[in-house]
Design a protein around this motif. Structure first.
Motif, PDB file in Angstrom:
ATOM      1  N   ALA A 124       0.838  -1.205   0.000  1.00  0.00           N
ATOM      2  CA  ALA A 124       0.000   0.000   0.000  1.00  0.00           C
ATOM      3  C   ALA A 124       0.869   1.249   0.000  1.00  0.00           C
ATOM      4  N   PHE A 125       1.959   1.244   0.778  1.00  0.00           N
ATOM      5  CA  PHE A 125       2.877   2.382   0.807  1.00  0.00           C
ATOM      6  C   PHE A 125       3.385   2.704  -0.597  1.00  0.00           C
ATOM      7  N   LYS A 126       3.755   1.677  -1.340  1.00  0.00           N
ATOM      8  CA  LYS A 126       4.283   1.888  -2.690  1.00  0.00           C
ATOM      9  C   LYS A 126       3.249   2.586  -3.570  1.00  0.00           C
ATOM     10  N   VAL A 127       2.009   2.142  -3.472  1.00  0.00           N
ATOM     11  CA  VAL A 127       0.939   2.749  -4.272  1.00  0.00           C
ATOM     12  C   VAL A 127       0.650   4.166  -3.794  1.00  0.00           C
ATOM     13  N   PHE A 128       0.517   4.344  -2.487  1.00  0.00           N
ATOM     14  CA  PHE A 128       0.190   5.657  -1.935  1.00  0.00           C
ATOM     15  C   PHE A 128       1.238   6.705  -2.324  1.00  0.00           C
ATOM     16  N   LYS A 129       2.502   6.334  -2.297  1.00  0.00           N
ATOM     17  CA  LYS A 129       3.576   7.283  -2.592  1.00  0.00           C
ATOM     18  C   LYS A 129       3.661   7.607  -4.083  1.00  0.00           C
ATOM     19  N   ALA A 130       3.271   6.654  -4.929  1.00  0.00           N
ATOM     20  CA  ALA A 130       3.440   6.836  -6.373  1.00  0.00           C
ATOM     21  C   ALA A 130       2.256   7.532  -7.031  1.00  0.00           C
ATOM     22  N   GLN A 131       1.068   7.437  -6.446  1.00  0.00           N
ATOM     23  CA  GLN A 131      -0.122   7.942  -7.121  1.00  0.00           C
ATOM     24  C   GLN A 131      -0.254   9.457  -6.967  1.00  0.00           C
ATOM     25  N   SER A 132      -1.146  10.027  -7.757  1.00  0.00           N
ATOM     26  CA  SER A 132      -1.403  11.460  -7.684  1.00  0.00           C
ATOM     27  C   SER A 132      -2.906  11.706  -7.614  1.00  0.00           C
ATOM     28  N   PRO A 133      -3.372  12.439  -6.573  1.00  0.00           N
ATOM     29  CA  PRO A 133      -2.581  12.954  -5.455  1.00  0.00           C
ATOM     30  C   PRO A 133      -2.085  11.816  -4.567  1.00  0.00           C
TER      31      PRO A 133
END
Length: 251
Positions: A124-133
């Motif tokens: 989840a961290f990987k997705v949260f950090k990469a997505q916009s916003p």
């Protein structure tokens, strides 16, 4: 608060708290990615959601690293982002004195209750950090056992204390990335897993007493509320329990 346009990943979504939370989030407008081992039960959960077309089912085990990686890939491929992870999957073990618990039993409960949430949180961290916003929210299903143990529940108690540590570390490491984390500690919501406590549960003084339970819908409603908060607001710990639950002054 509307969840239109938001996406939630829920583990252990085939029954109990996971299923009730899925239905409540769907009713609030969320799109869902539901993950569990029992494909037929996942389908039952999907059928109870108001918009089954906004529900993606992924069959797998939280202890399987490749399955968890695939879960988040499937979520992003289908919906484009993830806004919420509910680490709900968990197990208990048969009540037994500490010296009678096998290594296999202990390792199994650690794998499901602690390693599984770690794997899901990492992805989840990987997705949260990469997505916009960027950013997102994680809610971990803890237990009042994360604060006060039951007799003969060493493995369950140890893992739920571990989840508390994971929750705090997640909230700290997520701070710089607009990622927040909550632990919800539940005292006998009426589910199949907790049903035995309404028949009689062993107390620290050696007596067996009936413990209060409450409708699991109240847990789901609480999660919907927390999930709908802006990301600059963190509920670090949330305790919800039956009023008669022997927790405060458990004895």
């Amino acid at each position: 608060m509307s969840g239109e346009g938001k996406v939630a990943v829920i583990t252990g979504a085939s029954s109990g708290i996971g299923r009730s939370t899925a239905i409540a989030l769907a009713e609030a407008g969320w799109s869902l990615v539901l993950f569990a081992r029992r494909a037929d039960k996942l389908q039952d959960t999907q059928a109870q959601c108001p918009r089954p077309d906004k529900v993606l089912l992924v069959n797998g085990d939280v202890t399987d690293e490749l399955a968890v990686i695939g879960l988040f890939k499937a979520a992003v491929q289908r919906f484009g982002r993830v806004d919420l992870l509910f680490n709900n999957a968990g197990i208990s073990h048969a009540a037994a004195p500490l010296d009678e618990i096998s290594l296999e039993t202990f390792q199994n409960i650690v794998n499901v209750n602690l390693t599984g949430p770690f794997l899901c949180t990492r992805e989840a961290f990987k997705v949260f950090k990469a997505q916009s916003p960027s950013g997102g929210r994680i809610i971990n299903n803890g237990s009042i056992a994360a604060h006060a143990p039951r007799p003969h529940a060493t493995g369950y108690t140890a893992t739920k204390h571990g989840v508390l540590g994971l929750t705090r570390a997640t909230a700290l490491d997520g701070r710089a990335h607009n990622i927040t984390c909550t632990q919800i500690d539940i005292g006998n919501a009426h589910t199949d897993m907790a049903a035995g406590h309404s028949l009689g549960a062993l107390q620290p003084d050696g007596t067996v007493k009936v413990e209060g339970t409450f409708d699991v819908k109240h847990v789901a409603d609480a999660i919907v509320h927390i999930a709908g908060l802006p990301l600059n607001v963190t509920v670090l710990n949330f305790n919800i329990m039956a009023t008669t639950m022997p927790f405060v002054g458990r004895g």
